[in-house]
Design a protein around this motif. Sequence first.
Motif, PDB file in Angstrom:
ATOM      1  N   UNK A  95     -21.206  25.553   2.341  1.00 56.19           N
ATOM      2  CA  UNK A  95     -20.638  25.906   0.921  1.00 56.19           C
ATOM      3  C   UNK A  95     -19.448  25.040   0.539  1.00 56.19           C
ATOM      4  N   UNK A  96     -19.609  23.696   0.506  1.00 54.45           N
ATOM      5  CA  UNK A  96     -18.421  22.874   0.490  1.00 54.45           C
ATOM      6  C   UNK A  96     -18.780  22.289  -1.002  1.00 54.45           C
ATOM      7  N   UNK A  97     -17.701  22.058  -1.605  1.00 57.06           N
ATOM      8  CA  UNK A  97     -18.141  21.526  -2.885  1.00 57.06           C
ATOM      9  C   UNK A  97     -18.034  19.857  -2.779  1.00 57.06           C
ATOM     10  N   UNK A  98     -18.908  19.342  -3.625  1.00 55.04           N
ATOM     11  CA  UNK A  98     -19.311  17.778  -3.667  1.00 55.04           C
ATOM     12  C   UNK A  98     -19.674  17.264  -4.992  1.00 55.04           C
ATOM     13  N   UNK A  99     -19.393  16.033  -5.103  1.00 52.91           N
ATOM     14  CA  UNK A  99     -19.989  15.507  -6.358  1.00 52.91           C
ATOM     15  C   UNK A  99     -21.008  14.317  -5.816  1.00 52.91           C
ATOM     16  N   UNK A 100     -22.042  13.887  -6.232  1.00 50.26           N
ATOM     17  CA  UNK A 100     -23.179  13.010  -5.762  1.00 50.26           C
ATOM     18  C   UNK A 100     -23.762  12.074  -6.830  1.00 50.26           C
ATOM     19  N   UNK A 101     -24.298  10.890  -6.391  1.00 45.96           N
ATOM     20  CA  UNK A 101     -25.234  10.126  -7.312  1.00 45.96           C
ATOM     21  C   UNK A 101     -26.402   9.589  -6.597  1.00 45.96           C
ATOM     22  N   UNK A 102     -27.624   9.659  -6.922  1.00 44.11           N
ATOM     23  CA  UNK A 102     -28.689   9.232  -6.222  1.00 44.11           C
ATOM     24  C   UNK A 102     -29.245   8.220  -7.381  1.00 44.11           C
ATOM     25  N   UNK A 103     -29.844   7.038  -6.728  1.00 43.71           N
ATOM     26  CA  UNK A 103     -30.713   6.005  -7.428  1.00 43.71           C
ATOM     27  C   UNK A 103     -31.892   6.223  -6.633  1.00 43.71           C
ATOM     28  N   UNK A 130     -22.108  10.366  -1.762  1.00 41.07           N
ATOM     29  CA  UNK A 130     -21.653  11.673  -1.912  1.00 41.07           C
ATOM     30  C   UNK A 130     -19.922  11.983  -1.627  1.00 41.07           C
ATOM     31  N   UNK A 131     -19.448  12.638  -2.166  1.00 39.03           N
ATOM     32  CA  UNK A 131     -17.928  12.704  -1.979  1.00 39.03           C
ATOM     33  C   UNK A 131     -17.593  14.103  -2.179  1.00 39.03           C
ATOM     34  N   UNK A 132     -17.072  15.064  -0.928  1.00 40.06           N
ATOM     35  CA  UNK A 132     -16.418  15.950  -1.015  1.00 40.06           C
ATOM     36  C   UNK A 132     -15.138  16.316  -1.877  1.00 40.06           C
ATOM     37  N   UNK A 133     -15.191  17.306  -2.656  1.00 40.47           N
ATOM     38  CA  UNK A 133     -14.124  17.579  -3.491  1.00 40.47           C
ATOM     39  C   UNK A 133     -13.668  18.916  -3.623  1.00 40.47           C
ATOM     40  N   UNK A 134     -12.061  19.165  -3.991  1.00 35.50           N
ATOM     41  CA  UNK A 134     -11.784  20.620  -4.022  1.00 35.50           C
ATOM     42  C   UNK A 134     -12.095  21.028  -5.511  1.00 35.50           C
ATOM     43  N   UNK A 135     -12.029  20.318  -6.311  1.00 34.99           N
ATOM     44  CA  UNK A 135     -12.327  20.778  -7.912  1.00 34.99           C
ATOM     45  C   UNK A 135     -13.426  19.881  -8.570  1.00 34.99           C
TER      46      UNK A 135
END
Length: 158
Positions: free
Chosen positions: A128-136, A148-153
């Motif tokens: 249950x950790x927030x993240x942003x990601x992009x896949x090609x 993939x990068x973990x983010x707080x917001x």
Amino acid sequence: MTAELTRRVLTLLFVREGDRLLLGYKKNGFGKGKWNGFGGKVKDGETVEAAAIRELEEESGVIVSYTSLKKLAKMEMEFEGWNELLEIHLFTTHTFCEMRPKWFHITDLPFSEMWADDSHWFPFLLAEKKFIAKFQFRDMETISSFFIKLVDDLNAPS
Ligand SMILES: Nc1[nH]c(=O)nc2c1ncn2[C@H]1C[C@H](O)[C@@H](COP(=O)(O)OP(=O)(O)OP(=O)(O)O)O1
């Protein structure tokens, strides 16, 4: 003389796939603690078929089509000392409309039959950790690059 009984019309729907049957565990109310098919009271002006489909969706999230329903029985249940008679309309269905739900243990997920990106971000989902990601993707099965990068917001500008 027998007192007049109030009739309560109920549905009971069993979803079957091959040799397996989907049951629900009644957590509260009438039949608490029992495994059963899905169902409940038929509302005024509602057909028993529509009620069977609605109750299944409300109680399990599973949606089945009207045409997949097979009506098997009309049963009456009387309980000694009760002034109510239960009229149960029993159905079965073999069809899931779009998605067939199934519980998996989190240590036994079927990654080889899931999207290729899932195994990369599932650890974050499960924690249950927030993240942003992009896949090609090169094709439907192959990822050519990703981050993939973990983010707080999640609303913060990336
Ligand atoms: N003797 C019996 N054997 C059986 O197998 N199922 C029974 C049963 N008596 C009742 N049922 C089923 C019918 C129906 O699906 C369910 C009882 O419905 P309920 O009144 O508990 O409805 P709900 O609590 O879902 O209420 P609503 O959702 O508000 O309609 O239990």
